[in-house]
Scaffold this active site. Structure first.
Site, PDB file in Angstrom:
ATOM      1  N   ASP A 244       0.858  -1.187   0.000  1.00 52.81           N
ATOM      2  CA  ASP A 244       0.000   0.000   0.000  1.00 52.81           C
ATOM      3  C   ASP A 244       0.895   1.239   0.000  1.00 52.81           C
ATOM      4  OD1 ASP A 244       0.913   0.273   2.584  1.00 52.81           O
ATOM      5  OD2 ASP A 244      -0.952  -0.321   3.535  1.00 52.81           O
ATOM      6  N   SER A 245       0.278   2.408  -0.025  1.00 55.58           N
ATOM      7  CA  SER A 245       1.070   3.635  -0.199  1.00 55.58           C
ATOM      8  C   SER A 245       1.408   4.301   1.124  1.00 55.58           C
ATOM      9  CB  SER A 245       0.278   4.623  -1.044  1.00 55.58           C
ATOM     10  OG  SER A 245      -0.869   5.055  -0.316  1.00 55.58           O
ATOM     11  N   GLY A 246       0.838   3.813   2.206  1.00 57.24           N
ATOM     12  CA  GLY A 246       1.081   4.419   3.505  1.00 57.24           C
ATOM     13  C   GLY A 246       0.018   5.420   3.922  1.00 57.24           C
ATOM     14  N   GLY A 247      -0.803   5.855   2.964  1.00 57.37           N
ATOM     15  CA  GLY A 247      -1.790   6.899   3.259  1.00 57.37           C
ATOM     16  C   GLY A 247      -2.753   6.513   4.374  1.00 57.37           C
ATOM     17  N   PHE A 248      -3.232   5.281   4.342  1.00 59.48           N
ATOM     18  CA  PHE A 248      -4.227   4.874   5.329  1.00 59.48           C
ATOM     19  C   PHE A 248      -3.660   4.892   6.746  1.00 59.48           C
ATOM     20  CE2 PHE A 248      -6.535   1.685   7.820  1.00 59.48           C
ATOM     21  CZ  PHE A 248      -7.819   2.166   7.693  1.00 59.48           C
TER      22      PHE A 248
ATOM     23  N   ASP B 205      -2.970   8.267  -1.501  1.00 56.03           N
ATOM     24  CA  ASP B 205      -4.287   8.903  -1.524  1.00 56.03           C
ATOM     25  C   ASP B 205      -4.565   9.501  -0.154  1.00 56.03           C
ATOM     26  OD1 ASP B 205      -4.424   6.467  -0.239  1.00 56.03           O
ATOM     27  OD2 ASP B 205      -6.411   5.956  -0.978  1.00 56.03           O
TER      28      ASP B 205
ATOM     29  N   GLN C 111     -11.609   7.150  -4.683  1.00 55.92           N
ATOM     30  CA  GLN C 111     -12.092   7.672  -3.405  1.00 55.92           C
ATOM     31  C   GLN C 111     -13.468   8.309  -3.635  1.00 55.92           C
ATOM     32  OE1 GLN C 111     -11.156   7.207  -0.413  1.00 55.92           O
ATOM     33  NE2 GLN C 111      -9.018   6.498  -0.526  1.00 55.92           N
TER      34      GLN C 111
ATOM     35  N   GLY D  80     -10.990   3.576   1.092  1.00 52.36           N
ATOM     36  CA  GLY D  80     -11.848   4.351   1.984  1.00 52.36           C
ATOM     37  C   GLY D  80     -13.176   3.697   2.311  1.00 52.36           C
TER      38      GLY D  80
ATOM     39  N   ASP E 117      -7.558  -7.514   0.739  1.00 55.28           N
ATOM     40  CA  ASP E 117      -6.607  -7.715   1.835  1.00 55.28           C
ATOM     41  C   ASP E 117      -7.328  -7.368   3.116  1.00 55.28           C
ATOM     42  OD1 ASP E 117      -5.367  -5.078   3.367  1.00 55.28           O
ATOM     43  OD2 ASP E 117      -6.301  -4.603   1.451  1.00 55.28           O
TER      44      ASP E 117
END
Lengths: 378, 378
Positions: free
Chosen positions: B93-97, B147, B192, B219, B269
């Site tokens: 993942d991108s780390g945003g969450f 995101d 999103q 999201g 996931d």
């Protein structure tokens, strides 16, 4: 499998012995190290993974299992071997040591010991007869007599009183065990006597007179200097019959084990490989290594490229360091596994050396490795 | 292996899709469930044990790995596949969450997000470009755009602002990804738009115009009712190109997954199988089962005699109950394993059903099993 318990001495090299124990659930090559399966599990390892480290027998804790889930329940479920899915041999302790170290409100009488469970505060009675009954319910291949584990330091008078009580409990344990008529199963007596050599030897002689399938030395590795422990082992072992296995309870570090084998001990159990593994410490050919140390953070090397266990070969020290710092379950599991595999490879090395009369060389080479210490990455 | 990324749609059954993703580290059959390897380990399982549950791809968390041990270190050690000894595909993942859910003192600008590490309080910058760089250092087969993950409920204005920012970050992510020239690797965009269908569809269309190797819906599963989530999935999926994989992030329960596959999702996931496993909860053909419940204490039956995984077959419920009550590591490991194996068998069942046009029957039979519930011992 349902062979009668027996011990066969295959070779000796000095005081060190290479032997084989036969139990109803299979054979155990000695000197043997028994991983500790406190609560019906060797902490963190599935039984097949315990087996894969080379272990042929595990220890079960009567104290823990009598409180939870209870021996009657385990018996109803087919016994401890089936309950924990470990078909090979199991030795159970008598519960005496944990009664002293874990429970509250102990009351000791000639009859036995009454204590409060550390889990729920329930009042529990443990007598020599009940300890034997519990171990029979668990289905242990090797049962241990109930003994009184004294906290040291203590006066000679106190040590002698406890040793004599343990002897009388040993006799009662034997009577109770024989009344169960568990053909082929074994009962070991336990030498007590604190740090008093005279009492230790008297205890050993009296136990041999009673007659057991094997003899343990208890009440050591409880904080005394290693030299004191080894002196007692060296003096007590020759008093015990060469035809029977000798078990040094709760011992110890790899060095303790090496030195005790040199003095005639055949069996060991200890929580160190799993407990230390859960805290980032490993035992290795080059001494102990603390994986949480920053020097491992970028080290691509495996823990031991000569190990015969994949866990010590596949993963980098950097990864094991990361898992340790991140407090990941997998780190605890891998380091416990690596430690158990190292202990078993040490035992296998000693067995091979004794069988071929090279124990002194093996001892020297092993000590040299530990003294050399771990080699850091460039 | 170094094949270019591709997706092949093998069969459809209603909106449900059976496909295959090819990555530089191998193929993934879809619908696919990705176990979460937060800190470079699927909690409690060795990689070979993850593989043995049937998993073909795992997810790595950029947020956690960027803070510890750091992407540059993992790259120096040969990348995430080698670091964690997992040769098959990895999606990161991108780390945003996690920036939103775990870190403190977040400051969001057009440029990116600045936050305090939850580990040591260090100030860290994360931009779309840095998120792509980190994922390249990790060596992810599939990278995700950065995101903004908004906390719901939020105003339509806020949701639209975050959605539009995420779109612009998506474009920057794509430019950064293309500049890395990682031939054969993939980048997914993330839809999103909160719980606003119009914004969701606008987000999806705009992402498709930018063009990614696959499309995720982010999201969701953040507390909204399942019916809201499924409505959005049902409306968004048809907007996404049939020729590309669709990934519903962070979802979910077996029922969530079943319903989302029915609406055209290919990838999932979720931490539920491992997190719940660590707390005595298992997912099964007969719904969820709480192993700490006393009704299992004396139950000799395995968890599921029809399971294709040994952990669900070998051990009695009584033993799993005991390990759970005793808070033993092995209990956490076994129940996590059993859950992951159940998820994978559910995915395999869906794949086979879609391929043969029996998805509706499979859906009905699976629901009937869950609704029937677990059968207690006599």
């Amino acid at each position: 499998m349902n062979e009668a318990f027996s011990f066969r001495l295959i070779a000796s090299d000095g005081a060190a012995r290479r032997g084989e124990i036969i139990t109803p659930h299979g054979a155990v090559q000695t000197p043997a190290f028994m991983p500790v399966g406190t609560q019906a599990t060797v902490k963190g390892l599935a039984p097949e993974d315990v087996r894969a480290t080379g272990a042929e027998i595990v220890l079960g804790n009567t104290y823990h299992l009598m409180l939870r889930p209870g021996p009657e329940r385990i018996a109803a479920l087919g016994g401890l071997h089936k309950f924990m899915n470990w078909p090979p041999p199991i030795l159970t302790d008598s519960g005496g040591f944990q009664v002293m170290s874990l429970s509250k409100l102990r009351k000791l009488t000639e009859q036995g010991v009454t204590f409060r469970s550390h889990l729920d505060g329930a009042i529990v009675d443990l007598t020599p007869e009940r300890a034997i009954e519990i171990q029979a319910l668990l289905g242990a291949d090797i049962s241990m007599q109930l003994d009184e584990c004294l906290k040291l330091p203590a006066t000679r008078e106190e040590i002698e009183r406890a040793m004599q009580l343990s002897l009388r409990w040993g006799e009662r344990s034997k009577r109770a065990f024989e009344s169960k008529a568990r053909t082929g199963y074994a009962l070991f007596g336990i030498v007590q006597g604190g740090d008093d050599l005279g009492l230790r030897i008297a205890s050993a002689r009296a136990l041999v007179d009673v007659g057991f399938n094997g003899y343990a030395i208890g009440g050591l590795a409880v904080g005394e200097p290693q030299v004191v422990m080894l002196k007692i082992v060296a003096e007590v072992a020759p008093v015990l019959p060469a035809s029977h296995p000798r078990y040094l309870m709760g011992v110890g570090t790899p060095h303790d084990v090496l030195e005790a084998v040199a003095r005639g001990i055949d069996m060991f159990d200890c929580v160190l490989p799993t407990r230390n593994g859960r805290h980032g410490m490993v035992f290795s050919r080059f001494g102990s290594i603390n994986l949480s140390n920053a020097r491992h953070a970028a080290d691509p090397r495996p823990l031991d490229e000569q190990s015969n266990h994949p866990a010590a070969l596949i993963y980098s020290r950097a990864y094991l360091h990361h898992l340790t710092k991140a407090n990941e379950i997998l780190g605890q599991v891998l380091l416990s596994t690596i430690n158990l595999a190292y202990y078993q490879s040490l035992m296998a090395g000693m067995r091979a050396a004794i069988a071929t009369g090279r124990f002194a060389d093996f001892h020297a080479a092993t000590m040299a490795g530990w003294e050399q210490g771990d080699i850091s990455a460039m």
